[in-house]
Write a protein that holds these residues in place. Sequence first.
Motif, PDB file in Angstrom:
ATOM      1  N   ALA A   1       0.835  -1.201   0.000  1.00 30.54           N
ATOM      2  CA  ALA A   1       0.000   0.000   0.000  1.00 30.54           C
ATOM      3  C   ALA A   1       0.874   1.258   0.000  1.00 30.54           C
ATOM      4  O   ALA A   1       0.622   2.207  -0.757  1.00 30.54           O
ATOM      5  N   ARG A   2       1.905   1.261   0.841  1.00 28.49           N
ATOM      6  CA  ARG A   2       2.774   2.444   0.895  1.00 28.49           C
ATOM      7  C   ARG A   2       3.603   2.584  -0.367  1.00 28.49           C
ATOM      8  O   ARG A   2       3.845   3.701  -0.845  1.00 28.49           O
ATOM      9  N   LEU A   3       4.056   1.447  -0.920  1.00 28.55           N
ATOM     10  CA  LEU A   3       4.826   1.500  -2.155  1.00 28.55           C
ATOM     11  C   LEU A   3       3.985   2.075  -3.286  1.00 28.55           C
ATOM     12  O   LEU A   3       4.425   2.947  -4.032  1.00 28.55           O
ATOM     13  N   ALA A   4       2.743   1.592  -3.423  1.00 30.82           N
ATOM     14  CA  ALA A   4       1.867   2.087  -4.473  1.00 30.82           C
ATOM     15  C   ALA A   4       1.515   3.552  -4.259  1.00 30.82           C
ATOM     16  O   ALA A   4       1.467   4.346  -5.199  1.00 30.82           O
ATOM     17  N   ALA A   5       1.287   3.914  -3.006  1.00 26.40           N
ATOM     18  CA  ALA A   5       0.884   5.294  -2.708  1.00 26.40           C
ATOM     19  C   ALA A   5       1.979   6.293  -3.051  1.00 26.40           C
ATOM     20  O   ALA A   5       1.690   7.453  -3.356  1.00 26.40           O
ATOM     21  N   THR A   6       3.246   5.864  -3.016  1.00 26.26           N
ATOM     22  CA  THR A   6       4.349   6.795  -3.260  1.00 26.26           C
ATOM     23  C   THR A   6       4.919   6.700  -4.666  1.00 26.26           C
ATOM     24  O   THR A   6       5.761   7.515  -5.029  1.00 26.26           O
ATOM     25  N   THR A   7       4.473   5.731  -5.471  1.00 26.67           N
ATOM     26  CA  THR A   7       5.033   5.596  -6.818  1.00 26.67           C
ATOM     27  C   THR A   7       4.003   5.821  -7.911  1.00 26.67           C
ATOM     28  O   THR A   7       4.358   6.202  -9.022  1.00 26.67           O
ATOM     29  N   TRP A   8       2.737   5.546  -7.646  1.00 23.01           N
ATOM     30  CA  TRP A   8       1.732   5.749  -8.683  1.00 23.01           C
ATOM     31  C   TRP A   8       1.487   7.235  -8.894  1.00 23.01           C
ATOM     32  O   TRP A   8       1.686   8.059  -7.990  1.00 23.01           O
TER      33      TRP A   8
END
Length: 253
Positions: free
Chosen positions: A177-184
């Motif tokens: 969730a955090r990875l997607a929130a900061t890269t998308w």
Amino acid sequence: MHGVLARTRRANQLLAEVFIHHPLGLIPVGERRRLHVRDHHPNAARPGADPNLAELHQAGLRPGTSRSRFARAVVYPLTWRGIRSTAAGIAAGLRHSGAWHRAAAIGLVLGAAYLTGGWPALVCGVLTPRLLLYPQLAWLSLINEHTWFAPEPRTGSPAWVEAGRCLRLYPHNQFLARLAATTWLPYGDLHHYAHSAHPAVRWNYLPALERHLAQPHFTPDSLLIGRRSVIAHHHRALAVHAATGSSAPARTV
């Protein structure tokens, strides 16, 4: 687009134009605001009314599509059709009022990249990200915003209505969730459910806001892989549409 960064609309528009729309070759902020705020928000996932849904249909995400066409539609910005569409969008932005300073901004970005690192910087630092990476990340973000082809019609409070047509990805995996929130891109779009329910709330408050909202009706564990992934959900919903021959929203689980 929602006017929450500065105190006045004019200041917000200036910030968006100078730092995003001009250098990226996007359409004017006013037009994008109309498409997103006026046309999309109240009509999310509604056929014939939501411009985002029309964009998905145009890319090939429509009832009756084959598996191969569906797969190509998921990576649409990386296909030749998608690249041509991205280039056409940039060209369209240059046909609006103030085209000369929009073209000058793009030229300044390209020139600065070349002067900084030559052709490698121009190709790898500007052209590839703008024509391929940014469109694909934004496309995956768009696909993940709503249960586009199987919304649950509801009436009531904004949060209750959006819970029926939004989703929450990675509810049990904080790392993803955090990875997607900061890269998308757009940044923070993983929290589109909270944004749809309260569109005037600033992006950095959305994670906290979402913790106080009830779960939407669809909480997938993955985007691309698995029976409960977002992609599998969209594919089943389109298959239901094709089987029933109906334009009404499909109900899938």
